[in-house]
Design a protein around this motif. Structure first.
Motif, PDB file in Angstrom:
ATOM      1  N   THR A 634       0.848  -1.193   0.000  1.00  0.00           N
ATOM      2  CA  THR A 634       0.000   0.000   0.000  1.00  0.00           C
ATOM      3  C   THR A 634       0.882   1.242   0.000  1.00  0.00           C
ATOM      4  O   THR A 634       1.802   1.363   0.815  1.00  0.00           O
ATOM      5  CB  THR A 634      -0.920   0.035   1.227  1.00  0.00           C
ATOM      6  N   SER A 636       0.274   5.421   0.097  1.00  0.00           N
ATOM      7  CA  SER A 636      -0.770   6.422   0.280  1.00  0.00           C
ATOM      8  C   SER A 636      -0.162   7.788   0.559  1.00  0.00           C
ATOM      9  O   SER A 636       0.984   7.903   1.018  1.00  0.00           O
ATOM     10  CB  SER A 636      -1.701   6.029   1.435  1.00  0.00           C
ATOM     11  N   ARG A 637      -0.944   8.796   0.279  1.00  0.00           N
ATOM     12  CA  ARG A 637      -0.574  10.177   0.590  1.00  0.00           C
ATOM     13  C   ARG A 637      -1.796  10.865   1.180  1.00  0.00           C
ATOM     14  O   ARG A 637      -2.831  10.963   0.532  1.00  0.00           O
ATOM     15  CB  ARG A 637      -0.105  10.941  -0.646  1.00  0.00           C
ATOM     16  N   ASN A 638      -1.665  11.327   2.416  1.00  0.00           N
ATOM     17  CA  ASN A 638      -2.790  11.942   3.123  1.00  0.00           C
ATOM     18  C   ASN A 638      -2.383  13.325   3.590  1.00  0.00           C
ATOM     19  O   ASN A 638      -1.536  13.479   4.468  1.00  0.00           O
ATOM     20  CB  ASN A 638      -3.185  11.075   4.329  1.00  0.00           C
ATOM     21  N   ASP A 651      -6.601  12.612   0.109  1.00  0.00           N
ATOM     22  CA  ASP A 651      -6.214  11.299   0.613  1.00  0.00           C
ATOM     23  C   ASP A 651      -6.193  10.348  -0.583  1.00  0.00           C
ATOM     24  O   ASP A 651      -7.238  10.047  -1.160  1.00  0.00           O
ATOM     25  CB  ASP A 651      -7.203  10.832   1.681  1.00  0.00           C
ATOM     26  N   ILE A 652      -5.003   9.916  -0.959  1.00  0.00           N
ATOM     27  CA  ILE A 652      -4.827   9.070  -2.134  1.00  0.00           C
ATOM     28  C   ILE A 652      -4.207   7.748  -1.694  1.00  0.00           C
ATOM     29  O   ILE A 652      -3.203   7.749  -0.968  1.00  0.00           O
ATOM     30  CB  ILE A 652      -3.923   9.749  -3.179  1.00  0.00           C
ATOM     31  N   THR A 653      -4.793   6.629  -2.119  1.00  0.00           N
ATOM     32  CA  THR A 653      -4.291   5.320  -1.705  1.00  0.00           C
ATOM     33  C   THR A 653      -4.241   4.374  -2.900  1.00  0.00           C
ATOM     34  O   THR A 653      -5.226   4.234  -3.637  1.00  0.00           O
ATOM     35  CB  THR A 653      -5.187   4.707  -0.618  1.00  0.00           C
ATOM     36  N   THR A 655      -3.326   0.312  -3.671  1.00  0.00           N
ATOM     37  CA  THR A 655      -3.110  -0.978  -3.015  1.00  0.00           C
ATOM     38  C   THR A 655      -2.945  -2.069  -4.061  1.00  0.00           C
ATOM     39  O   THR A 655      -3.717  -2.137  -5.033  1.00  0.00           O
ATOM     40  CB  THR A 655      -4.298  -1.323  -2.096  1.00  0.00           C
ATOM     41  N   ASN A 690      -7.857   4.612  -4.681  1.00  0.00           N
ATOM     42  CA  ASN A 690      -8.869   5.481  -4.079  1.00  0.00           C
ATOM     43  C   ASN A 690      -8.325   6.908  -3.980  1.00  0.00           C
ATOM     44  O   ASN A 690      -7.163   7.106  -3.604  1.00  0.00           O
ATOM     45  CB  ASN A 690      -9.241   5.015  -2.669  1.00  0.00           C
TER      46      ASN A 690
END
Length: 861
Positions: A634, A636-638, A651-653, A655, A690
């Protein structure tokens, strides 16, 4: 005879002659005489405090005289007495004996309201602050009337009247009950705001600048439209002289007033602020000399009217902008950051913002302060006015660089200092950096332990030695969550309970004093969940997270396990007994990245799941088992600025989940293999992406745009798509009773799983799905103990069985509204109504259309 000493309607007097058993006391009140006080007695219902008297036994006092008068006033001014009287009871030569009679004021026994609702009564009792035993006097009653009237004026009842009735208490002597008889009348709403004197700025622009003072709801889009059309033909030049937007503004200004979030009640304090907002709006448009010359407000026919006269003055523009005092950075760079050119409309707000406080940090002050220049200042000065143009000189004071001397934490009553300090990017010994402070504040808010509305950062600079102490002010809020629900679903009556300790401490487990009620403060997380449905269904899960494994780096270790079992109604000894179960465990390690920036996180997870099926009809195989070993990556960048009600950020994820390609190593022909042989060891690759993006429209009105995409692929076409782990789209996203490891994605306006492929009315899940959401959010209250916001949404999404059928433009659509309530102990609760517009082939009409949904902790999102 008696002499009254008070011109008001009060009973406070001196009787210079009184009746005694020996006859009347004779005093010539026309000729005052000096007497010696021979004795003082008290009578009446109230005790006497002789310290309030201006005379004492043995004093020489003129009677009638000033000392007697002042004594009566002193006693009366205490507000404790209904009647004050001083009587001469006996005179012996130059000796006089006085009696002070005091009658106690009535005390409050109880009070009530007439003409109010129950909720209004409760609020008024709290605001009045009176209780049984209080002395009832005119001041107390007038004060209560004013408080009640102001309460209802703030609610829009500007013509409210309050009367007070005194009712003697039948059981308690000298006690009364108060009844506040309230006549609210009709709500007074602002019917019309008339602005005169404005020529360069239209009414709609000025009315929009008044944030809290708004005209009442009005929707008459075609009122006197014929008159406007006739005027158009008679005066075509008028309509060519303005932009179409200005014409539309003028047309709808008096015809359409939509009041969705702002009431049209009149509150004087808000009105005074809005007059300032109106002038500020003028200044932003270049009218630096604009003033309100006169204004008034009045009520007519139970409607509020406001008249405002303005003087606009000329419209100004920027001419020459120069910098002086800058030595560290060239003028060309400062002018580029300022972003104001010659000929631009003179806007002091933009000038100030681009100098010191742009939200994206691309301002002149940030350039300096992000490189240690804490003592920097920029002072814009008007150096010349030439007609309608203004020269500006920006005087720079750079100062010297500041070094962080110490970091202090204030307000954390539960969370340990080291848990907070390890998250900060501001470190003692480093140069001061404003962007680091902003980032640190965002990280603290994202932890979920503190009240995001009360968080503050206070720098304490010392220019003499070039240092700064930084204090982070926090306010603890409950971060633990408890959930308990009951309902009836596919498995019958379901009872679900869960508890999450989000700021746990294993170090304090054996410290008795730390159990209050559970040991906390180290930032660890423990979650327990259970769902049971009598004999049919069981689900249990456990997870533990250590966010700083080893205590030196932000490496988060999470271990978890779960067990899920579902059976039919038969006994285990019965040959017809059927069940399906899943047991799973996982371990993951996550860490923060510093590149490309420190908003990135990366995690690696190893997962194992064991599926078992016995006599289970309707599934891919009725008897058998499957193993699933997988690796999950995973990234992600939040960057959202708050966890509960974000206003900005994203919020980018991404996976990726992979299992070993067993079939490619086995050299086995799976063309005619049984289902048990195909799925003994599950093999698949799953990809998910996402995105959730927040932007502030105005004030706290926020737009949230989300996109979700998922794809489940296979290695061997002879085996095909795994029956486990598919995507099921639709509904509230809370269907955790599934027996096949499915991923449930909520979508409002449709039944659970309705938007995934189905066979004979039953969903078989999707191997590919996409979903798009746009939400407009507005908060009702941002109190951390009960955050509430409303929303309107539009959604589109669909699931497909395979990539060959995938069509990104063929989606089901819905619209609706909802409300979110965040309670620290229960998390985020959602209540939505959605309307699905598109029929779903193969399903009953109830699968789309009007649907109400309840969600927990963003299960729909």
């Amino acid at each position: 005879m008696a002499v009254c000493l008070c011109t008001q309607a009060i009973r406070a007097q001196i009787i210079v002659g009184g009746d005694t058993p020996d006859g009347p006391v004779k005093i010539d009140y026309t000729s005052p005489k000096i007497y010696e006080i021979g004795g003082i007695t008290s009578s009446g219902t109230a005790p006497l405090d002789q310290r309030l008297l201006m005379f004492h036994v043995g004093d020489l006092v003129e009677i009638p005289g000033e000392k007697i008068s002042k004594s009566i006033k002193n006693l009366w001014n205490t507000g404790l007495y209904e009647d004050v009287e001083i009587t001469a009871t006996r005179v012996q030569g130059d000796l006089i004996f006085l009696d002070v009679r005091l009658e106690d004021r009535a005390r409050l026994s109880a009070f009530g309201f007439k003409g109010t609702t129950k909720s209004e009564e409760n609020e008024l009792r709290e605001k009045l602050g009176i209780s049984q035993g209080n002395i009832v006097n005119d001041n107390m009653k007038i004060t209560c009337q004013n408080i009640i009237r102001k309460y209802f004026i703030d609610k829009g009842f500007y013509s409210c009247e309050v009367n007070v009735q005194e009712i003697p208490d039948e059981k308690i002597k000298n006690a009364i009950n108060l009844l506040f008889d309230i006549h609210k009348s009709k709500k007074v709403k602002i019917d019309k705001i008339t602005i005169t004197g404005n020529k360069g700025v239209t009414d709609p622009v000025l009315l929009r600048s008044m944030k809290e003072t708004k005209e009442k709801l009005r929707f008459m889009p075609f009122y006197k439209a014929d008159t406007v059309i006739a005027y158009l033909f008679k005066h075509p030049g008028y309509y060519q002289s303005k932009d179409i937007k200005d014409h539309l503004d003028n047309y709808f200004a008096d015809r359409v007033k939509l009041r969705i979030f702002k009431p049209s009640k009149f509150i004087k304090e808000n009105y005074e602020k809005d007059k300032v907002n109106l002038i500020n709006r003028y200044n932003e448009l270049g009218y630096r000399d604009a003033v309100i010359t006169h204004d008034t407000f009045y009520v007519k026919n139970n409607k509020m009217y406001i008249d405002i006269d303005v003087y606009e003055g000329p419209k100004y523009y920027f001419r020459n902008i120069t910098f002086v005092g800058n030595t560290v950075y060239p003028t060309s760079l400062l002018q580029q950051l300022l972003g104001i050119n010659k000929g631009d409309v003179y806007n002091q707000t933009v000038l100030s913002k681009n100098l010191t406080m742009k939200e994206d940090g691309e301002d002149v002050a940030s350039l300096y302060m992000n490189n240690g220049y804490l003592f920097f200042s920029a002072n814009p000065v008007e150096t010349g006015i030439y007609g309608d143009s203004i020269d500006i000189e920006i005087r720079i004071r750079e100062g010297k660089k500041a070094t962080i001397r110490s970091i202090n934490i204030v307000g954390n009553t539960k969370t340990n200092d080291n848990v907070i300090l390890r998250e900060l990017t501001t470190i003692p010994g480093q140069l001061f950096n404003r962007s680091d402070i902003i980032r640190s504040q965002q990280v603290l808010m994202s932890m979920g332990y503190f009240n995001q509305e009360k968080m503050d950062v206070q720098p304490h600079p010392n220019e003499a030695d070039g240092t700064v102490d930084i204090t982070y002010v926090v306010e603890e809020t409950s971060s633990d969550q408890l959930s308990l629900s009951a309902g009836y679903g596919a498995t019958g009556f379901m009872l679900t309970a869960g508890i999450a300790f989000n700021n746990f401490s294993t170090k304090k487990l054996f410290k008795k004093e730390a159990w209050n009620p559970i040991p906390g403060g180290d930032g660890q997380r423990i979650a327990l969940n259970a769902s049971v449905s009598t004999k049919y269904y069981q689900y249990y899960s456990f997870s533990f997270t250590e966010p700083w494994l080893g205590g030196k780096k932000p490496n988060a270790l999470t271990i978890g396990a779960y067990y899920q079992r579902q059976n039919n109604t038969y006994s285990r000894r019965d040959s017809l007994y059927a069940f399906t179960s899943i047991a799973g465990t996982s371990i993951s390690l996550a860490n923060k990245l510093k590149w490309p920036d420190d908003y990135f996180h990366m995690s690696h997870t190893l997962s194992y799941e064991y599926y078992k099926v016995k006599n289970w009809g309707g599934f891919i195989f009725a008897n058998g088992y499957s193993h699933s070993f997988s690796y999950i990556f995973t990234l992600s960048r939040n960057s959202i600025n708050a966890p509960i009600y974000p206003r900005e950020g994203s919020d980018i994820t991404f996976t990726m989940q992979l299992t070993p390609p067993y079939s490619l190593f086995s050299n086995k022909d799976y063309t005619n293999a049984t289902d048990q042989e195909k799925y003994k060891f599950l093999e698949f690759h799953k990809w998910k992406f996402n995105v959730s993006w927040f932007t502030r429209i105005v004030d706290n009105l926020v737009l949230n745009v989300r996109m979700k995409f998922g794809f489940l692929g296979y290695y061997n076409p002879d085996i095909g798509i795994s029956p486990f782990g598919r995507f099921y789209l639709g509904g509230d996203g809370m269907s955790n009773w599934s027996y096949d490891g499915r991923e449930v994605i909520g979508m409002r306006g449709y039944d659970d799983a309705a938007l995934s492929p189905n066979v004979n009315g039953s969903s078989i899940g999707a191997s590919i799905f996409q979903k798009f959401t746009a939400e407009l959010r507005y908060p009702i209250t941002l109190n951390p103990s009960a955050t509430v916001y409303v929303l309107a949404f539009a959604e589109a999404g669909k699931g497909w069985i395979d990539k060959q059928r995938y069509n990104p433009f063929d989606m089901y659509k819905s619209l609706g509204v909802g409300v979110r309530v965040y309670l620290p102990m229960f998390g985020l609760l959602g209540f939505d109504w959605g309307y699905g517009f598109d029929p779903v082939p193969g399903l009953a009409s109830s699968a789309w259309g009007s649907h109400f949904h309840i969600s927990i902790n963003q299960s729909i999102d």
